[in-house]
Structure formats: C-alpha cells, structure tokens
Motif scaffolding. Structure first.
Motif, PDB file in Angstrom:
ATOM      1  N   UNK A 193       0.809  -1.222   0.000  1.00 45.80           N
ATOM      2  CA  UNK A 193       0.000   0.000   0.000  1.00 45.80           C
ATOM      3  C   UNK A 193       0.840   1.269   0.000  1.00 45.80           C
ATOM      4  N   UNK A 194       2.030   1.212   0.575  1.00 41.08           N
ATOM      5  CA  UNK A 194       2.820   2.448   0.692  1.00 41.08           C
ATOM      6  C   UNK A 194       4.177   2.369   0.000  1.00 41.08           C
ATOM      7  N   UNK A 195       4.986   1.396   0.420  1.00 42.17           N
ATOM      8  CA  UNK A 195       6.378   1.386  -0.018  1.00 42.17           C
ATOM      9  C   UNK A 195       6.478   1.278  -1.545  1.00 42.17           C
ATOM     10  N   UNK A 196       5.805   0.297  -2.115  1.00 43.23           N
ATOM     11  CA  UNK A 196       5.923   0.076  -3.560  1.00 43.23           C
ATOM     12  C   UNK A 196       5.384   1.255  -4.378  1.00 43.23           C
ATOM     13  N   UNK A 197       4.128   1.694  -4.128  1.00 45.86           N
ATOM     14  CA  UNK A 197       3.652   2.826  -4.927  1.00 45.86           C
ATOM     15  C   UNK A 197       4.456   4.107  -4.704  1.00 45.86           C
ATOM     16  N   UNK A 198       4.921   4.346  -3.476  1.00 47.60           N
ATOM     17  CA  UNK A 198       5.735   5.546  -3.243  1.00 47.60           C
ATOM     18  C   UNK A 198       7.018   5.493  -4.059  1.00 47.60           C
TER      19      UNK A 198
END
Ligand SMILES: Nc1ncnc2c1ncn2[C@@H]1O[C@H](COP(=O)(O)OP(=O)(O)O)[C@@H](O)[C@H]1O
Ligand SMILES: [Mg+2]
Lengths: 274, 258
Positions: A193-198
């Motif tokens: 939810x956060x690391x990859x899309x960021x």
C-alpha cells in the motif's frame, strides 16, 4: 444584472500581453527545433559532399549514400529486421529482467534488515566490478548464444537496480508508514500500500537507466558471441573493413536505442497518472 | 453533553528509548484519564515526548512501564477504536480522494458495500463529494486536511489522536482548518486528544489542557478550560475573557527558554 458567467469570461479572455508572451515562447521553441534539425541535415550533407569530393576517405569514413545503400541491401536480403529484432529483443528482456529481479531482491532486503546488512559489502563490491569482465564466464557456462547475451545485459543492470530501488524503499517517509500502521497494516500491506507505490518514480528511473545499460550489455555480448544482431554486424563490418556496414549499424543502433528510451518515457506517462 | 465513564486511562506510563549513545527517558510517571466525548489537548515543549505518548495510546509503541486502558482493556497493538491524524495529511498522491478515504477499510479488511456507503456519506456531509475522483494535489491544503480526517473517520474510531495536526499549515489556514476539524469531531461525537506545542491552539479547542514538562516529561498540571462565550468554537474561544488568563498561566508553566 451580473450574470454568473461574467467572471468566467474575463478569465478566459486572453490579454494582448499574454498572447505576445505565448507567441514568443512558441517562436523560441520553433527556432530550437529548426536549429536541431539543421545541424543533423548539414552534418549529413557535408559528410556526403566531402566524401564525394575525395576530401575525406570514404573507405574509412563511409558516406551517407553508401550507408543508405548498405541498409537497402540488408533489407533486400531480408536480414535487416532479423538483426534489429534479435538485438532489441535481447535488450528488452535484459532490462525487464534486470528491473523485475532487482526490484524483487530489493524487496527482500527491505523486508529483512538482517539480510540487507549482511549483503551490503557484497553489493558494494559487485557494483564496482566491471560486469563485462564476467562475459567469458557466462559464455562458458551458458553457451555462445542469445541467452548469454541476455544474462550479460541483466548482469550489468541488476546490482544498480537493487541499490537504487532499495534506497527508494528506505527513503519512503516514515510517517506514511506510520499512517498505515495506525490502521493495523502488517508488513506485506505496508509494502503493497505504501512502499511500492511511493517508490514507483524510483523504479521508473531505474528502468530508464537500465535501458541504456542493457544496450551496453547486449552489444558487448554480441561482439563476443557474434552470430546475429546489430553488435554482430558492427564487429563483422570491422573485421572485413566494411565501414559502410559499421556506420549503417551504428546509425540503426542510435535510432533503436532512442526509440526504446522514448517508449519508457511514454510508459511513465501512462503509468504515473497523478 | 453528558460525560460518561473514562474511555482512556493512562496509568503510570513511562517510555525509554535506547540507542548506542545511551538511554533517553522520554516520559515517566504519566497519569491521566480522558472521558468519553471529551476534547483534551496535550501541550509541552518540542521533543518532550508528545508524539511518543500518542504512539503508545495508538498501540504502535509498547511502553516500557505502566499501561494504557481503552474502555477498560489494556492496549497491546494497533487498536480499531483509535484513529490517528498526523501533522501532514499524507494523502497518497497515487490514489483518488475516494480511494484514499477507503485506505483504512482496505487495510482492516472491512471494506464492504455498507462501509463504503458510510465513507461516501461522510464525503457528502463534509463537502468533498464532488472531489471523490480527484487526486490529492488538485485540492487545497484545508480540503486535504479535511479529507485526511474523513479517512480516519471512515473506520469509525471512538477516539481521535491528532499529532500537531495543524502545525504544517500557515496561520490563517490553521485557524480555519482547526475550526473545521473541531466542528466535525464534535458533530461526530468523538473523543479527541490533540497534541500541540501551540498554547493558544490548545486553549481554543480543549475541555482540558494537560501540560507536560521538558524531558523526561511528567504531567506538570492539568487545566479545566471554562470559557464564557456563546457557542464555543476554536475561533470564538479566542475572544473569551478567560483566554488570556489561561494563556499566561500555561505560558509560565511551560517556562519557555530560547
Ligand atoms: N525512535 C526513537 N529512538 C530514539 N529516540 C527517540 C525516538 N523517537 C523519539 N525519540 C526521542 O524521544 C524524545 C521525544 O520525542 P517525541 O515524542 O517525538 O517528542 P515531541 O513529539 O514532543 O516533539 C525526543 O528527544 C526524541 O529525540
Ligand atoms: Mg512530535
């Protein structure tokens, strides 16, 4: 009566100054484009004429008209697109594999701080090692064929990707991570939810760098394995002293590499919509 | 409003951080309770352990001593009763406003057509319905902070923890946004703890202000804020006669040095 649309009309009406400004910008852009075009045209015309007048030796420098004829010959023999195709395929596979594998390994290292710490010195050493030195090893292990060439391209881009993407993962704002954790996110959810899309912009950047690196790997691989492809044409042309073939291949290479880079930039626009 | 039982009890809470350079005692012997529906502000100098306190109440950080009870049950992990708001809105730029607001439901795996409808209803009530398909960067700072609050409310927490939630905004926007957020919290009948280093902000919003000392932080004093004004909102509070008195008292208590 004031109508509701009147303020809108005011903003839509372009003032004379704004028009002048836009015209100036447009003019500047055209001048730049025109200059860029002229440079390449003048360059080829000069090359053609100087070689035609015998001021430069066309045997050593080739000549645009001869390059054109060489390309047409390759085309008529029906091998032109086979050579271009194999090289492009090797490059695409090389950089896709490099990017995907690199991202997966970076994910594992992000997951386990222990692994990241353990492998750090190895990554640093591998990163500074000129990967081309490994080519003979790949050829012996995998055989003189497209597979070695792809592995060569992969080897060149893999370590850089791991380091770049891992740094991207680590640089994600800890408060963004805190936010999803207040919702009770586990490690996998945090990643997805956060690391990859960021880190998407970082990954796209790695992709851009990897396109260039993969070309290096593929051309070097083809130099060594020499069966087909643009790299093969260049080496072959050099060996039989056919500079026409060498120059023609380099020109094709330049166009293909630029096209692939453009494709990645387009992909970025398509994927990063926000 | 009828104040019922204590929804949060903080008992003898302490927190020590360990690093190679040594040990930092952030908080020690912290005791206080928050009643249902109450709005409590915690003020203290920067670095005294305010964020640490909220992290512990939210269950993100296990305390080194003492315990926290929420509705009588000890906190052991991220609690579904608690919603958290940070200094920045942290709306994800790759998600639309609606997708951002559904984030908590997705993570808690409670996204159903019912919870989705509830979230959309919140958007409608608080004037963001027209923006549900927009990306965060298309919204103003105030609207983004409101969207962040709705994201928190969508998982239906009982308690809201706000960590310097307005500090990133410029002064004008801050007044408007705190008025806005305060109104929503009151309308939704939530219990709230706002952490801030801004004394005026704390008095303007709180039923009680808890003053923490410098590190290692202890509770220095707790003020019941009673203001005489018509309809109490953060902005109207600032005009109340008692405002300045509270301000001066807390200011002295904080003992700010440069
Ligand atoms: N993860 C951590 N490791 C070590 N020290 C920390 C950590 N988090 C906070 N601290 C220290 O604890 C103290 C309190 O921090 P914090 O709760 O963020 O304060 P505040 O929110 O009041 O500004 C600070 O001095 C900070 O340096
Ligand atoms: Mg803080």
């Amino acid at each position: 009566m004031f109508s509701a649309s009147s303020p809108k009309n005011v903003t839509e009406e372009v003032s004379a100054e704004q028009k002048a400004y836009l015209a100036k910008i447009r003019l500047k852009r055209s001048v730049i484009l025109l200059t860029q075009g002229s440079i390449i045209v003048v360059f080829f015309i000069l090359w053609e004429l100087l070689a035609g007048w015998g001021i430069i030796d066309a045997f050593l420098t080739s000549q645009p008209s001869r390059i054109y004829r060489t390309i047409m010959n390759l085309y008529q023999e029906g091998v032109l697109f086979a050579h271009i195709g194999i090289t492009c395929l090797e490059t695409i596979l090389g950089f896709l594999l490099g990017t995907i594998l690199g991202t997966i390994i970076a994910m594992l290292l992000w997951w386990s701080d222990f692994l990241a710490k353990v492998f750090e010195p190895y990554l640093v050493v591998l990163n500074s090692l000129p990967k081309i030195a490994l080519a003979p090893i790949f050829i012996v292990w995998i055989g003189a064929g497209p597979s070695s060439i792809i592995v060569m391209a992969l080897a060149i881009s893999l370590i850089v990707t791991i380091m770049e993407v891992l740094n991207g993962f680590i640089a994600v704002d800890p408060d963004k991570v805190k936010l999803v954790q207040t919702f009770g996110a586990n490690r996998w959810q945090t990643f997805i939810k956060v690391i990859l899309p960021s880190s998407f912009p970082t990954i796209i950047n790695a992709l851009k760098i990897n396109v260039g690196l993969s070309w290096v790997g593929v051309i070097v691989g083809e130099f060594l394995v020499s069966k087909a492809g643009i790299g093969y044409l260049i080496v072959y042309g050099g060996q039989v002293f056919q500079l026409d073939l060498v120059m023609a291949s380099v020109l094709i290479l330049a166009v293909a590499a630029a096209a692939m880079y453009k494709a990645v930039v387009y992909l970025e626009k398509f994927l990063v919509k926000w | 409003m009828l104040l019922l039982e204590n929804i949060i009890e903080v008992n003898h809470l302490g927190m020590k951080y360990h690093s190679l350079n040594g040990e930092i005692t952030a908080l020690q012997h912290i005791d206080f309770a928050v009643k249902k529906g109450e709005f409590v502000c915690v003020v203290g100098p920067s670095g005294c352990g305010k964020s640490t306190l909220l992290s512990m109440i939210a269950g993100l950080l296990p305390p080194t001593s003492g315990q926290i009870l929420i509705e009588g049950i000890p906190v052991t992990g991220a609690s579904s009763k608690v919603g958290y708001m940070l200094q920045k809105d942290y709306l994800f730029e790759w998600r639309t406003i609606l997708e951002n607001i559904l984030l908590g439901l997705e993570i808690r795996k409670t996204l159903s057509s019912k919870s989705r409808t509830y979230a959309i209803e919140l958007l409608r009530t608080y004037g963001l319905y027209d923006f549900e398909d927009k990306y965060p960067q298309q919204l103003s700072g105030g609207m983004r902070q409101r969207a962040a609050l709705i994201r928190t409310l969508a998982v239906q927490p009982e308690i809201l923890l706000l960590d310097e939630a307005f500090s990133a905004l410029d002064y004008q926007t801050r007044l408007v946004v705190s008025e806005d957020i305060y109104g929503i919290i009151k309308q939704e009948n939530k219990t709230a703890i706002l952490v801030t280093h801004d004394i005026a902000e704390s008095i303007s919003m709180a039923d009680r202000v808890i003053v923490l000392s410098r590190r290692p932080a202890v509770v220095k004093n707790i003020y019941e804020i009673q203001l005489t004004c018509e309809k109490r909102t953060p902005i109207s509070s600032r005009n109340a006669a008692e405002f300045k008195l509270y301000f001066n008292q807390i200011w002295k208590e904080l003992d700010v040095h440069v």
